[in-house]
Design a protein around this motif. Structure first.
Motif, mmCIF file in Angstrom:
data_model
loop_
_atom_site.group_PDB
_atom_site.id
_atom_site.type_symbol
_atom_site.label_atom_id
_atom_site.label_comp_id
_atom_site.label_asym_id
_atom_site.label_seq_id
_atom_site.Cartn_x
_atom_site.Cartn_y
_atom_site.Cartn_z
ATOM 1 N N THR A 97 46.183 -4.996 73.384
ATOM 2 C CA THR A 97 46.223 -3.513 72.938
ATOM 3 C C THR A 97 48.012 -3.297 73.270
ATOM 4 O O THR A 97 48.254 -2.420 72.544
ATOM 5 N N GLU A 101 50.366 -1.410 70.540
ATOM 6 C CA GLU A 101 51.309 0.027 70.848
ATOM 7 C C GLU A 101 52.678 -0.224 70.514
ATOM 8 O O GLU A 101 53.470 0.744 70.347
ATOM 9 N N TYR A 218 36.231 1.174 63.377
ATOM 10 C CA TYR A 218 37.770 1.342 63.662
ATOM 11 C C TYR A 218 38.555 0.980 62.423
ATOM 12 O O TYR A 218 39.516 1.592 62.001
ATOM 13 N N THR A 219 38.046 -0.073 61.653
ATOM 14 C CA THR A 219 38.664 -0.603 60.573
ATOM 15 C C THR A 219 38.147 -0.095 59.220
ATOM 16 O O THR A 219 38.788 -0.141 58.173
ATOM 17 N N ARG A 222 40.501 2.307 57.326
ATOM 18 C CA ARG A 222 41.566 1.480 56.629
ATOM 19 C C ARG A 222 41.212 0.854 55.690
ATOM 20 O O ARG A 222 41.850 0.654 54.468
ATOM 21 N N PRO A 253 39.444 6.956 63.980
ATOM 22 C CA PRO A 253 39.178 6.352 65.399
ATOM 23 C C PRO A 253 39.816 7.307 66.100
ATOM 24 O O PRO A 253 40.826 8.015 65.911
ATOM 25 N N THR A 255 40.807 6.601 69.500
ATOM 26 C CA THR A 255 41.778 5.900 70.347
ATOM 27 C C THR A 255 42.095 4.576 69.626
ATOM 28 O O THR A 255 41.538 4.061 68.668
ATOM 29 N N ARG A 256 43.148 3.962 70.046
ATOM 30 C CA ARG A 256 43.954 2.884 69.371
ATOM 31 C C ARG A 256 43.107 1.741 70.168
ATOM 32 O O ARG A 256 42.874 1.498 71.301
ATOM 33 N N HIS A 262 46.315 2.315 64.262
ATOM 34 C CA HIS A 262 45.489 3.266 64.665
ATOM 35 C C HIS A 262 45.458 4.209 63.240
ATOM 36 O O HIS A 262 46.516 4.464 62.731
ATOM 37 N N ASP A 264 45.137 7.304 61.573
ATOM 38 C CA ASP A 264 45.198 8.379 61.923
ATOM 39 C C ASP A 264 45.459 9.670 60.729
ATOM 40 O O ASP A 264 45.673 9.095 59.594
#
Length: 376
Positions: A97, A101, A218-219, A222, A253, A255-256, A262, A264
């Motif tokens: 993680t 970031e 999450y993916t 994208r 998503p 959160t990352r 992420h 966004d």
């Protein structure tokens, strides 16, 4: 005749001692204990009795072989019961993680060194344990670091690094049955195909991953964005617009997570602009300007791609400004070089040189890309 028996005994002891050394058994200072005597027929020196053959096999060879077998069993038992250090595994897990970031703000060489170190640690832990639960967990962690290495290869333009670790990451994803990692690897494969101008393949890979029954939330948006961009570049407007609609419908998503960036609102706006620019939609520059304004400055690649979208969107109506926008994208990318930006700027340049090769802005863009004037 007695000498023959002594030679056999010496040979037997030598075999035992050599085997003991190879399997790392302790040897007493005064040597191994004597073996059972070997009796040789006094009248038939060339023939050893059947009972003596059994003694040789049982005492001269079988004993050290059995010791080796028991040592193997002991090692296997240790591996099956060995628990990896929870602290080390937790640190490596957290690192996946932390990399997500800091990815865009870390220089390539530092990122490569960190990723290789973490990957090697995870690999070592995975080899040291055979506990199914521990192996599944460490496989997911090692797979994430392999994915990051492949992603770094993709962004830095090192196709060997991208391909090698992309394969490894895909294998880890399958072994760990990790849909998040599987989606990340599929997205990277789609992007790599796009950068190589294999747009239909890029769309096919993204669509297959998006249709997977276990696609990770999450993916998913994208992957839809990659699908839209690839379909547009492949010259299939209806499919591209359908993929954009799918991207808009999917929840972003909250959160990352480890793996891809992420996705966004800024990135969603960016892929609107990139896709519509490929379709020569007149509203593409508007979306590109929105992406430029809302993209965080520390995300160098995203900001530069927004300028590439603007360049592509302006290429029909204002070739000079389009070339300037592409030059600005390349200038931004100097702080964190990304092959993705160079590839899109090259596509803008190729389009502009069809009708405007002698425009000073287009010539300046070619120089920025180190493209010899004879090529254009």
């Amino acid at each position: 005749m007695e000498a023959d028996g002594e030679l056999l005994a010496l040979w037997q002891s030598a075999v035992m001692e050599d085997t003991a050394i190879r399997i790392r058994l302790p040897i007493p200072a005064d040597g191994l204990p004597p073996t059972a005597g070997i009796t040789v027929e006094p009248h038939r020196p060339e023939e050893v009795r059947a009972t003596d053959r059994r003694d040789v096999l049982r005492l001269g060879v079988a004993a050290p072989t059995m010791a080796a077998a028991l040592a193997l069993a002991e090692n296997a038992s240790h591996a099956l019961s060995a628990q990896p250090s929870e602290w080390t595994v937790a640190q490596l897990d957290e690192g996946t993680t932390a990399i997500a970031e800091s990815y865009w703000s870390t220089p390539h060489d530092q990122l490569l060194a960190t990723l290789l170190d973490c990957y090697q640690q995870a690999e070592s832990i995975g080899r040291a344990t055979r506990l199914p639960a521990a192996q599944a967990r460490i496989s997911g962690i090692a797979g994430q670091y392999a994915y990051y290495l492949a992603r770094l290869g993709y962004h830095s333009g090192d196709r060997r690094l991208a391909t090698a670790f992309g394969v490894v990451a895909e294998q880890y994803a399958a072994a760990a049955e990790d849909p998040l990692l599987s989606g990340a690897v599929a997205g990277l494969r789609s992007c790599s195909a796009f950068n190589a101008s294999r747009y239909a393949e890029a769309a096919r890979v993204a669509e297959a991953a998006l249709r997977a029954p276990d696609v990770h939330e999450y993916t998913a948006p994208r992957l839809a964005a990659y699908l839209a961009s690839a379909e547009a570049a492949a010259g299939r407007p209806p499919r591209a617009r359908a993929a954009l609609e799918r991207m808009n419908e999917l929840p972003l998503p909250a959160t990352r997570l480890p793996g891809p960036g992420h996705f966004d609102p800024a990135e969603r706006t960016l892929y609107h602009a990139l896709t519509l620019a490929e379709l020569d939609d007149p509203v593409a520059p508007h979306h590109a300007q929105n992406a430029i304004e809302i993209y965080p400055s520390e995300h160098v690649e995203g900001s530069a791609l927004a300028w590439c979208a603007l360049a592509r969107g302006l290429s029909q109506d204002d070739p000079g400004q389009a070339a300037n926008a592409a030059v600005h994208a390349l200038t931004l990318s100097n702080t964190w070089p990304a092959a993705t930006v160079v590839q899109r700027a090259r596509r803008v340049h190729a389009q502009l040189t069809v009708d405007h090769r002698h425009a000073p802005e287009v010539i300046a863009l070619g120089k920025k890309l180190d493209i010899p004037a004879t090529i254009v």
